[in-house]
Design a protein around this motif. Structure first.
Motif, PDB file in Angstrom:
ATOM      1  N   VAL A 152      33.909  55.151  37.339  1.00 20.92           N
ATOM      2  CA  VAL A 152      32.999  54.065  36.933  1.00 20.92           C
ATOM      3  C   VAL A 152      33.724  52.746  37.134  1.00 20.92           C
ATOM      4  O   VAL A 152      34.953  52.691  37.052  1.00 20.92           O
ATOM      5  N   LEU A 153      32.948  51.698  37.363  1.00 19.59           N
ATOM      6  CA  LEU A 153      33.531  50.370  37.512  1.00 19.59           C
ATOM      7  C   LEU A 153      33.042  49.504  36.365  1.00 19.59           C
ATOM      8  O   LEU A 153      31.862  49.532  36.021  1.00 19.59           O
ATOM      9  N   VAL A 154      33.944  48.758  35.768  1.00 18.82           N
ATOM     10  CA  VAL A 154      33.550  47.869  34.678  1.00 18.82           C
ATOM     11  C   VAL A 154      34.154  46.496  34.926  1.00 18.82           C
ATOM     12  O   VAL A 154      35.352  46.394  35.200  1.00 18.82           O
ATOM     13  N   SER A 155      33.319  45.460  34.844  1.00 17.71           N
ATOM     14  CA  SER A 155      33.843  44.083  34.910  1.00 17.71           C
ATOM     15  C   SER A 155      33.693  43.489  33.527  1.00 17.71           C
ATOM     16  O   SER A 155      32.590  43.348  33.021  1.00 17.71           O
ATOM     17  N   ILE A 156      34.803  43.124  32.906  1.00 14.55           N
ATOM     18  CA  ILE A 156      34.754  42.614  31.547  1.00 14.55           C
ATOM     19  C   ILE A 156      34.921  41.096  31.588  1.00 14.55           C
ATOM     20  O   ILE A 156      35.856  40.577  32.202  1.00 14.55           O
ATOM     21  N   SER A 157      34.018  40.412  30.897  1.00 18.34           N
ATOM     22  CA  SER A 157      34.121  38.954  30.847  1.00 18.34           C
ATOM     23  C   SER A 157      34.816  38.546  29.564  1.00 18.34           C
ATOM     24  O   SER A 157      34.502  39.053  28.485  1.00 18.34           O
ATOM     25  N   PHE A 158      35.769  37.609  29.677  1.00 19.50           N
ATOM     26  CA  PHE A 158      36.461  37.185  28.463  1.00 19.50           C
ATOM     27  C   PHE A 158      35.906  35.873  27.939  1.00 19.50           C
ATOM     28  O   PHE A 158      36.585  35.124  27.266  1.00 19.50           O
ATOM     29  N   ASP A 159      34.636  35.578  28.273  1.00 13.05           N
ATOM     30  CA  ASP A 159      34.006  34.357  27.792  1.00 13.05           C
ATOM     31  C   ASP A 159      32.694  34.743  27.131  1.00 13.05           C
ATOM     32  O   ASP A 159      31.622  34.489  27.670  1.00 13.05           O
ATOM     33  N   PRO A 160      32.737  35.426  25.964  1.00 10.67           N
ATOM     34  CA  PRO A 160      31.501  36.001  25.414  1.00 10.67           C
ATOM     35  C   PRO A 160      30.452  34.964  25.026  1.00 10.67           C
ATOM     36  O   PRO A 160      29.267  35.263  24.990  1.00 10.67           O
ATOM     37  N   GLU A 161      30.885  33.686  24.774  1.00  6.36           N
ATOM     38  CA  GLU A 161      29.880  32.701  24.360  1.00  6.36           C
ATOM     39  C   GLU A 161      28.930  32.348  25.482  1.00  6.36           C
ATOM     40  O   GLU A 161      27.729  32.253  25.295  1.00  6.36           O
ATOM     41  N   ASN A 162      29.507  32.129  26.692  1.00 12.02           N
ATOM     42  CA  ASN A 162      28.638  31.722  27.795  1.00 12.02           C
ATOM     43  C   ASN A 162      28.018  32.899  28.534  1.00 12.02           C
ATOM     44  O   ASN A 162      26.976  32.759  29.158  1.00 12.02           O
ATOM     45  N   ASP A 163      28.690  34.060  28.506  1.00 14.22           N
ATOM     46  CA  ASP A 163      28.213  35.189  29.307  1.00 14.22           C
ATOM     47  C   ASP A 163      27.374  36.118  28.456  1.00 14.22           C
ATOM     48  O   ASP A 163      27.807  37.179  28.033  1.00 14.22           O
ATOM     49  N   SER A 164      26.140  35.700  28.203  1.00 15.30           N
ATOM     50  CA  SER A 164      25.203  36.563  27.475  1.00 15.30           C
ATOM     51  C   SER A 164      24.691  37.635  28.439  1.00 15.30           C
ATOM     52  O   SER A 164      24.864  37.503  29.653  1.00 15.30           O
ATOM     53  N   SER A 201      25.059  44.301  30.650  1.00 15.49           N
ATOM     54  CA  SER A 201      24.017  43.401  31.105  1.00 15.49           C
ATOM     55  C   SER A 201      22.625  43.854  30.677  1.00 15.49           C
ATOM     56  O   SER A 201      21.677  43.091  30.747  1.00 15.49           O
ATOM     57  N   ASN A 202      22.477  45.118  30.237  1.00 13.25           N
ATOM     58  CA  ASN A 202      21.187  45.576  29.733  1.00 13.25           C
ATOM     59  C   ASN A 202      21.111  45.461  28.223  1.00 13.25           C
ATOM     60  O   ASN A 202      20.242  46.075  27.599  1.00 13.25           O
ATOM     61  N   SER A 203      22.001  44.675  27.623  1.00 16.73           N
ATOM     62  CA  SER A 203      22.088  44.475  26.171  1.00 16.73           C
ATOM     63  C   SER A 203      22.355  45.762  25.423  1.00 16.73           C
ATOM     64  O   SER A 203      21.974  45.886  24.252  1.00 16.73           O
ATOM     65  N   GLU A 204      22.970  46.735  26.085  1.00 12.98           N
ATOM     66  CA  GLU A 204      23.304  47.980  25.381  1.00 12.98           C
ATOM     67  C   GLU A 204      24.749  47.943  24.971  1.00 12.98           C
ATOM     68  O   GLU A 204      25.608  47.482  25.709  1.00 12.98           O
ATOM     69  N   ASN A 205      25.025  48.482  23.771  1.00 15.52           N
ATOM     70  CA  ASN A 205      26.421  48.583  23.328  1.00 15.52           C
ATOM     71  C   ASN A 205      27.025  49.852  23.872  1.00 15.52           C
ATOM     72  O   ASN A 205      26.357  50.885  23.934  1.00 15.52           O
ATOM     73  N   PHE A 206      28.275  49.785  24.262  1.00 18.13           N
ATOM     74  CA  PHE A 206      28.984  51.034  24.519  1.00 18.13           C
ATOM     75  C   PHE A 206      30.453  50.831  24.185  1.00 18.13           C
ATOM     76  O   PHE A 206      30.960  49.718  24.153  1.00 18.13           O
ATOM     77  N   GLN A 207      31.107  51.922  23.879  1.00 16.75           N
ATOM     78  CA  GLN A 207      32.515  51.880  23.496  1.00 16.75           C
ATOM     79  C   GLN A 207      33.376  52.123  24.715  1.00 16.75           C
ATOM     80  O   GLN A 207      32.987  52.841  25.626  1.00 16.75           O
ATOM     81  N   LEU A 208      34.568  51.547  24.680  1.00 18.26           N
ATOM     82  CA  LEU A 208      35.516  51.817  25.764  1.00 18.26           C
ATOM     83  C   LEU A 208      35.914  53.283  25.767  1.00 18.26           C
ATOM     84  O   LEU A 208      36.206  53.860  26.803  1.00 18.26           O
ATOM     85  N   GLN A 209      35.903  53.898  24.562  1.00 15.38           N
ATOM     86  CA  GLN A 209      36.321  55.305  24.481  1.00 15.38           C
ATOM     87  C   GLN A 209      35.353  56.211  25.222  1.00 15.38           C
ATOM     88  O   GLN A 209      35.726  57.302  25.643  1.00 15.38           O
ATOM     89  N   GLU A 210      34.088  55.746  25.387  1.00 21.12           N
ATOM     90  CA  GLU A 210      33.110  56.594  26.073  1.00 21.12           C
ATOM     91  C   GLU A 210      33.462  56.824  27.521  1.00 21.12           C
ATOM     92  O   GLU A 210      32.968  57.748  28.155  1.00 21.12           O
ATOM     93  N   LEU A 211      34.316  55.927  28.062  1.00 20.75           N
ATOM     94  CA  LEU A 211      34.644  56.038  29.477  1.00 20.75           C
ATOM     95  C   LEU A 211      35.727  57.073  29.737  1.00 20.75           C
ATOM     96  O   LEU A 211      36.153  57.250  30.866  1.00 20.75           O
ATOM     97  N   LYS A 212      36.187  57.738  28.667  1.00 30.21           N
ATOM     98  CA  LYS A 212      37.216  58.762  28.880  1.00 30.21           C
ATOM     99  C   LYS A 212      36.621  59.917  29.637  1.00 30.21           C
ATOM    100  O   LYS A 212      35.446  60.239  29.495  1.00 30.21           O
ATOM    101  N   GLY A 213      37.474  60.598  30.412  1.00 32.53           N
ATOM    102  CA  GLY A 213      36.995  61.708  31.213  1.00 32.53           C
ATOM    103  C   GLY A 213      36.649  61.289  32.617  1.00 32.53           C
ATOM    104  O   GLY A 213      36.373  62.124  33.471  1.00 32.53           O
ATOM    105  N   LYS A 214      36.643  59.961  32.838  1.00 30.66           N
ATOM    106  CA  LYS A 214      36.386  59.482  34.193  1.00 30.66           C
ATOM    107  C   LYS A 214      37.452  58.441  34.528  1.00 30.66           C
ATOM    108  O   LYS A 214      38.027  57.822  33.641  1.00 30.66           O
ATOM    109  N   TYR A 215      37.652  58.239  35.819  1.00 32.41           N
ATOM    110  CA  TYR A 215      38.506  57.144  36.244  1.00 32.41           C
ATOM    111  C   TYR A 215      37.727  55.843  36.085  1.00 32.41           C
ATOM    112  O   TYR A 215      36.572  55.750  36.483  1.00 32.41           O
ATOM    113  N   THR A 216      38.361  54.844  35.478  1.00 29.27           N
ATOM    114  CA  THR A 216      37.695  53.552  35.316  1.00 29.27           C
ATOM    115  C   THR A 216      38.433  52.507  36.136  1.00 29.27           C
ATOM    116  O   THR A 216      39.658  52.419  36.068  1.00 29.27           O
TER     117      THR A 216
END
Lengths: 202, 213
Positions: free
Chosen positions: A106-118, A54-69
């Motif tokens: 960490v908690l992540v909510s992933i949206s599968f509607d990338p066109e509408n969810d900017s 939501s802050n327009s930052e890119n991050f990889q899913l791999q970065e979440l390793k080492g923590k419970y997601t």
């Protein structure tokens, strides 16, 4: 007489074992429950993907390793399931102690509607549920193939419905620090997830 | 020649349901899959079995003299394919789809044909009673279920299925009650010349016939 009994016995054994195997031991009558049982047994690894939060930052899913997601899948224009899902996710977020939040969970909510969810839409959605964007991120996956890979790996089925939205199966997904899916919880019982996290971390 | 006719009806029905266009039409909705495709498949096996040679009858009757073994197997197989996860599996994986077509037509239809004739009246009554109550229970379950049972269909399709099953149950009840008043329908197949009647009906009520002559 004996032939009849042999026939009936064979039919009983064959028929009941078919039903037993078909329902995974009378546990899974729906594909949903079967999927959960199989995923928990198989523990698939999350594929790699690039997310935009939501802050327009890119991050990889791999970065979440080492923590419970803790993962959920949603889309912001959803009317019935996602609000309940995210509300319960917020309850988990509030109940996890602040010292482990962000460092071990960490908690992540992933949206599968990338066109509408900017990212701006995601920002207002995050504010509505009290997500801080750091320890609870709301993100989309822009690349269609990567999104498909992630949805297929976790066996999330998304069907467009007649109102322009989607119907999808919902649950809380727990990923362990190695990037493997270990548990799937019913989205209507957030306390179970909190207790599970308690038992693992402490 | 008549045997050949039944085999052809069975095979053509099976072929008809397997056509990709018809298949996608039927599988679009839950009602189409469960209330149209399944009966058509079982019916095709039924007609196929009607056309089997007389010699093969011995095989089905040998272990199955009172029909219970065959009917129980048929019920278990149909029960398996009624489970929501099997409906989903058949739609998602081609192997399960083929297994469904083969088992519903060649196993259930054939067993149904042979075993139904061998069943006694008590078993038949038991099966009918359970079938009717099961249909009503399932129609209620599908209508009120808050969760989606099949991943490939929407909740509205589930409720549609519930209503359709209710109509089916009511139709079966009406047929049974009608049979009480009108007697069992019998399709008249005699080839000899019969006395000219003023009203020529092709389907006679057996009891009325016996009472009037």
């Amino acid at each position: 007489m004996l032939r009849k009994s042999i026939g009936i016995l064979f039919a009983l054994v064959a028929g009941l074992s078919l039903l037993w195997i078909g329902t995974d031991g009378l546990r899974a009558f729906t594909a949903e429950k079967a999927r959960i049982i199989e995923l928990e047994r198989e523990q698939p690894k999350l594929p790699s993907a690039t997310l935009i939060d939501s802050n327009s930052e890119n991050f990889q899913l791999q970065e979440l390793k080492g923590k419970y997601t803790l993962l959920t899948f949603m889309y912001t224009s959803c009317g019935d399931v996602c609000p309940v899902l995210e509300r319960n996710f917020a309850e988990i977020y509030e109940n996890i102690p602040n010292d482990v939040l962000g460092k071990e969970v960490v908690l992540v909510s992933i949206s599968f509607d990338p066109e509408n969810d900017s990212p701006t839409v995601l920002k207002s959605y995050s504010n509505h549920f009290g997500a801080d964007g750091e320890h609870w991120k709301m993100a989309t996956i822009q690349d269609e193939q990567e999104l498909k890979n992630v949805l297929d790996a976790l066996e999330v089925v998304v069907i467009p419905n007649e109102y322009g939205g989607y119907e999808h199966n919902s649950a809380f997904y727990v990923i362990n620090p190695d990037g493997k899916l270990t548990n799937i919880f019913d989205y209507q019982t957030p306390q179970v997830v909190v207790e599970y996290m308690d038992s693992i971390l402490f | 020649m008549y045997r050949f006719r039944y085999v052809m009806i069975g095979l053509l029905l099976l072929l008809f349901v397997s056509l990709p266009y018809i298949r996608s039409l039927l599988e679009e909705s839950m009602v189409g899959t469960m209330l149209i495709q399944y009966p058509l498949l079982i019916g095709s096996g039924f007609f196929l079995a009607k056309g089997f040679p007389r010699k093969w009858r011995g095989f089905f009757v040998f272990y199955n003299e009172n029909g219970i073994a065959g009917i129980f197997t048929a019920i278990c197989v149909v029960g398996f394919w009624l489970l929501p996860r099997s409906v989903d599996a058949a739609l998602n994986e081609p192997i399960m789809e083929i297994a469904k077509y083969m088992s519903l037509s060649l196993l259930v239809g054939v067993l149904l044909f042979y075993s139904w004739q061998l069943l006694g009246p008590i078993s038949k009554a038991f099966i009918w009673a359970n079938l009717i109550s099961m249909i009503f229970v399932m129609s209620w379950l599908y209508s009120v279920s808050p969760v989606r049972l099949c991943n490939n269909y929407l909740v509205t399709a589930q409720q549609q299925l519930g209503k359709a099953m209710f109509v089916l149950g009511v139709a079966i009840c009406i047929l049974f009650i009608g049979r009480v008043f009108l007697g069992k329908p019998e399709i008249n197949k005699n080839t000899t010349m019969k006395k000219r009647k003023y009203i020529n009906l092709n389907i006679h009520a057996k009891e009325l016939d016996e009472r009037m002559t």
